[in-house]
Design an enzyme around this catalytic site. Structure first.
Site, PDB file in Angstrom:
ATOM      1  N   ALA A 124       0.855  -1.242   0.000  1.00 24.95           N
ATOM      2  CA  ALA A 124       0.000   0.000   0.000  1.00 24.95           C
ATOM      3  C   ALA A 124       0.854   1.241   0.000  1.00 24.95           C
ATOM      4  O   ALA A 124       1.988   1.239   0.472  1.00 24.95           O
ATOM      5  CB  ALA A 124      -0.887   0.043   1.255  1.00 24.95           C
ATOM      6  N   SER A 125       0.308   2.131  -0.485  1.00 27.36           N
ATOM      7  CA  SER A 125       1.084   3.367  -0.604  1.00 27.36           C
ATOM      8  C   SER A 125       0.138   4.553  -0.665  1.00 27.36           C
ATOM      9  O   SER A 125      -1.071   4.393  -0.845  1.00 27.36           O
ATOM     10  CB  SER A 125       1.968   3.345  -1.863  1.00 27.36           C
ATOM     11  OG  SER A 125       2.803   2.206  -1.897  1.00 27.36           O
ATOM     12  N   ASN A 126       0.705   5.740  -0.526  1.00 30.13           N
ATOM     13  CA  ASN A 126      -0.044   6.985  -0.676  1.00 30.13           C
ATOM     14  C   ASN A 126       0.598   7.835  -1.768  1.00 30.13           C
ATOM     15  O   ASN A 126       1.825   7.837  -1.932  1.00 30.13           O
ATOM     16  CB  ASN A 126      -0.020   7.806   0.617  1.00 30.13           C
ATOM     17  CG  ASN A 126      -0.536   7.043   1.820  1.00 30.13           C
ATOM     18  OD1 ASN A 126      -1.533   6.350   1.740  1.00 30.13           O
ATOM     19  ND2 ASN A 126       0.150   7.179   2.955  1.00 30.13           N
ATOM     20  N   ASN A 186      -4.416   3.348  -2.697  1.00 25.45           N
ATOM     21  CA  ASN A 186      -4.793   1.967  -2.980  1.00 25.45           C
ATOM     22  C   ASN A 186      -6.286   1.706  -2.794  1.00 25.45           C
ATOM     23  O   ASN A 186      -6.707   0.550  -2.699  1.00 25.45           O
ATOM     24  CB  ASN A 186      -4.003   0.983  -2.109  1.00 25.45           C
ATOM     25  CG  ASN A 186      -2.525   1.280  -2.074  1.00 25.45           C
ATOM     26  OD1 ASN A 186      -2.030   1.730  -1.047  1.00 25.45           O
ATOM     27  ND2 ASN A 186      -1.829   1.077  -3.181  1.00 25.45           N
TER      28      ASN A 186
END
Length: 581
Positions: free
Chosen positions: A43-45, A286
Site C-alpha cells: 500500500a502506498s499513498n 490503494n
C-alpha cells in the site's frame, strides 16, 4: 472485504464509491473447476495539489510507498544527469532510472499499486506423465524442462517445469499425476516492454508526453500521478489488464474448455484517467479506482478507504498550501478504523481494575496513534487479541500453518488476513467468522482480557506506562543475520491504516515490519524546495555515517532537502567520488 461506506474513489477525484450488485451465476464454473484439484490450497499513498491551491501557484506532489522494511533501504536516493536528462528520485538498486518516484526539469511523477488483476489461474488436464494437456477438444504438447538449482553446502536440486502454450507455466499441482494449475500473466504472455519506458520518461517535458510514454508499461498495474511546470496535474492507470469474464478473473477456471480465454487488453485510452480535475487535487491510497459504472474489470483487491479519506480531509483544510503543509500530511496518525472498535469496547463491562483502566484510556483517547499514547497501545493490543481469538477458531484451523509444499516466504498467518476482514463483520454483528456459538461481545470480552494481560506482561501494571512506542519499534534486521549489521531500533507511531503507516506483524508481535519506505514532496515551483527521507540513510554500508542518519527524522515524519540544482549540490556536498574507466 472492505467497508465501502464513504469510500473516496480516485476517478473522479472527490467522488464516493457507488456499488451495484453483480450476478454470481458465473462463479459456478470456478467451483466446478476446483473439483479437479485434490489438494488444499503492496500500500502506498500519493497525492497532488493543483497550483490554484498552493502558495506558489504551481503544483505540489507528495506521497510515500509502503513495503516490507529492509536493510539496506528498499529504495535508493539518487540523482541521474546527462546531456539527455537531469532526473532525481528513488530507485531500486540495480534497476535503471527512477521509474516510480521522481522528477526531471519539467515533470514530477509518483505511483501507488493499483492492485490490477492481470494474472489468471487455469486448471489443466494432463496425460502421458504431463507430456500433453487438453485444450478445446484436442491434446496439445506441453513444454517441459528441468531447472537445476545450485545451493551452497547441499546437493543441486532438479525442478521439473511444465508450461502450456495457452495459459503459461504450471504453478501448483503435478502434471505427472494428471492435473496442474497454470498461471497466465500479461508479464509472461509476450516479451515485456516495461523497462523500455524508463529512458523516455526521464526525457519527457510534460504530463501528456509522460502518459504517452507509459503506453509501454506492462506490470505491475499502477496508479500514476503526475504534474508538470505548466501547471497540469493528472492521473492515469498504467499497465496491461486483460479483457475476460468475471469468472476467469475471480478464481481457477477450466483450462480445457477454451471458454475462459482472454479477449485482448483493456485499451490504454480506456483505462481510468483524469486531467486537471475541478477539485484541484488527486488522491490515491490503494482505494477503489473508480465506480462500478466503469465498463472494464480492473480487479477486486483494494485497501480500506481510511488513508484516502484522511488525506482528503487534510488537503481540504489547506489554503495556499506550502511544502511544509503538504509534508505535515505525512505525519497524520489519526486512525479512522479505531472508532468502531473503541465504541464496541466501551460498551463492555470491565472484569477488574486493569480492564477498567484500559477502557478509561480508550474513552480519553483522541484516536491518534502516537508513540506516547496509552489509548493507542490499548486499541492495537486488544484488537490484535480479538483477531487471535477469531484466528484460533476451528473455521481457520487449516490456515494456521503453511500448506503442503508452500514456500515459507509466501505463508500469511490467518491473523494477518483477519485484521483486514473483521471490521466489516463487527460493524454488521455478523458472527460467520467467530467460533461456533460465540458472539461479538464474547470475542471482544475475551480480547479485552487477553490484551490487558499482554500489556501488563510487557509494560507492567501501571496503565500510564502503556505507551504505544514502547511496543512499536522500527527494528529491521539485516538479511545476513549478523546483529552487528542491524540498524538501531527506534520507536514509531502509526498503524496499518493511518496515513503514517507502520504495520505490525498481526498475531506475532508489535514491532513495525511494513510501512513507509520513503517519503517525498516535489515542489514544481522550485525543485530545490522539494523534500525527502528514507528509513535509514543513503548508504548501505554499515560503517558509513550515512547508513542510518535519516532514521530519527523518518520516525518523526520529518523530511530533508532534496537538492537538485548543481550549484546547490556543489556548495553543500561533503565529498565527491569520481569514477574513471
Amino acid at each position: 472485504d472492505v467497508d465501502i461506506r464513504d469510500c473516496p474513489v480516485i476517478v473522479p477525484p472527490g467522488a464516493l464509491f457507488q456499488p451495484r450488485p453483480h450476478d454470481p451465476a458465473g462463479l459456478d464454473t470456478v467451483a466446478d473447476a476446483m473439483r479437479w484439484v485434490n489438494e488444499s490450497a503492496g500500500a502506498s499513498n500519493a497525492w497532488v495539489l493543483a497550483g490554484d491551491r498552493t502558495a506558489s501557484g504551481r503544483p505540489l506532489v507528495a506521497g510515500d510507498p509502503h513495503r516490507a522494511f529492509g536493510v539496506p533501504n528498499v529504495y535508493y536516493q539518487c540523482h541521474l544527469a546527462c546531456d539527455a536528462f537531469d532526473a532525481i528520485g528513488l530507485a531500486f538498486v540495480g534497476v535503471p532510472g527512477v521509474a516510480h518516484f521522481g522528477h526531471n526539469q519539467h515533470i514530477a511523477w509518483c505511483v501507488t499499486n493499483a492492485f490490477g488483476d492481470y494474472q489468471d489461474l487455469y486448471v489443466e488436464r494432463f496425460r502421458d506423465d504431463g507430456a500433453e494437456y487438453e485444450h478445446a477438444g484436442s491434446w496439445q504438447r506441453a513444454h517441459r524442462r528441468t531447472e537445476i538449482i545450485a545451493a551452497r553446502g547441499a546437493e543441486p536440486r532438479e525442478i521439473e517445469v511444465f508450461e502450456t502454450q495457452h495459459h503459461g507455466p504450471v504453478v501448483f499441482g503435478n502434471p505427472v499425476e494428471g492435473y496442474g494449475i497454470a498461471m497466465r500473466s500479461t508479464a509472461l504472455d509476450h516479451p515485456s516492454t516495461g523497462l523500455s519506458v524508463i529512458a523516455p520518461m526521464l526525457r519527457a517535458t510534460n504530463v501528456a508526453e509522460l502518459f504517452e510514454v507509459m503506453r509501454g508499461w506492462v506490470d505491475p498495474v499502477n496508479n500514476l500521478v503526475a504534474a508538470d511546470t505548466n501547471g497540469t496535474i493528472a492521473y492515469h492507470t498504467v499497465g496491461h489488464i486483460p479483457v475476460r469474464s468475471r469468472a476467469t478473473a475471480w478464481g481457477p477456471v477450466p483450462g480445457w474448455t477454451a471458454e475462459h480465454e482472454w479477449h485482448g487488453l483493456v485499451p490504454y485510452d480506456e483505462l481510468p484517467q483524469v486531467t486537471n480535475p475541478p477539485h484541484g487535487a488527486i488522491v490515491t491510497a490503494n482505494q477503489r479506482i473508480t465506480n462500478d459504472e466503469y465498463p472494464h474489470y480492473l480487479g477486486q483487491d483494494v485497501s480500506r478507504p481510511d488513508r484516502a479519506s484522511r488525506i482528503w480531509a487534510r488537503l481540504d483544510e489547506l489554503v495556499d498550501a506550502t511544502v511544509a503543509d503538504v509534508a505535515a500530511v505525512h505525519r497524520d496518525r489519526r486512525s479512522l478504523g479505531a472508532d468502531l472498535w473503541v465504541e464496541r469496547l466501551l460498551a463492555l463491562a470491565p472484569q477488574d481494575d486493569y480492564e477498567r483502566a484500559a477502557l478509561e484510556l480508550l474513552a480519553a483517547w483522541d484516536r491518534n496513534v502516537d508513540v506516547d499514547s496509552a489509548g493507542a497501545a490499548v486499541y492495537v493490543v486488544v484488537r490484535d487479541a480479538v483477531t487471535r481469538f477469531v484466528a484460533h477458531g476451528p473455521a481457520f484451523a487449516e490456515l494456521s500453518t503453511p500448506l503442503p509444499d508452500e514456500p515459507p516466504v509466501t505463508f500469511q498467518p490467518a491473523g494477518l488476513r483477519l485484521w483486514v476482514l473483521l471490521p466489516a463483520r463487527l460493524a454488521r454483528d455478523d458472527p460467520v467468522v467467530l467460533p461456533p456459538g460465540a458472539s461479538w461481545n464474547d470475542a471482544l470480552t475475551a480480547g479485552l482480557a487477553d490484551g490487558v494481560s499482554v500489556l501488563r506482561g510487557q509494560l507492567g501494571d501501571d496503565p500510564q506506562r502503556w505507551r504505544w512506542g514502547a511496543l512499536h519499534h522500527f527494528a529491521a534486521r539485516h538479511p545476513l543475520g549478523d546483529a552487528a549489521l542491524d540498524p538501531p531500533a527506534v520507536e514509531v507511531g502509526g498503524e496499518w491504516d493511518t496515513v503514517m503507516s507502520t504495520r505490525p506483524a498481526i498475531g506475532v508481535g508489535f514491532d513495525a515490519v511494513w510501512g513507509s519506505v520513503a517519503r517525498y514532496v516535489f515542489d514544481l515551483n522550485d525543485w530545490d524546495e522539494s523534500r525527502w527521507v528514507v528509513p535509514l540513510g543513503a548508504s548501505g554500508d554499515r560503517t558509513s555515517p550515512h547508513f542510518a542518519d535519516q532514521q530519527a527524522a523518518w520516525a518523526a515524519g520529518e523530511l530533508f532537502p532534496m537538492r537538485y540544482s548543481w550549484d546547490d549540490i556543489t556548495a553543500t556536498a561533503e565529498s565527491t567520488t569520481t569514477l574513471t574507466p
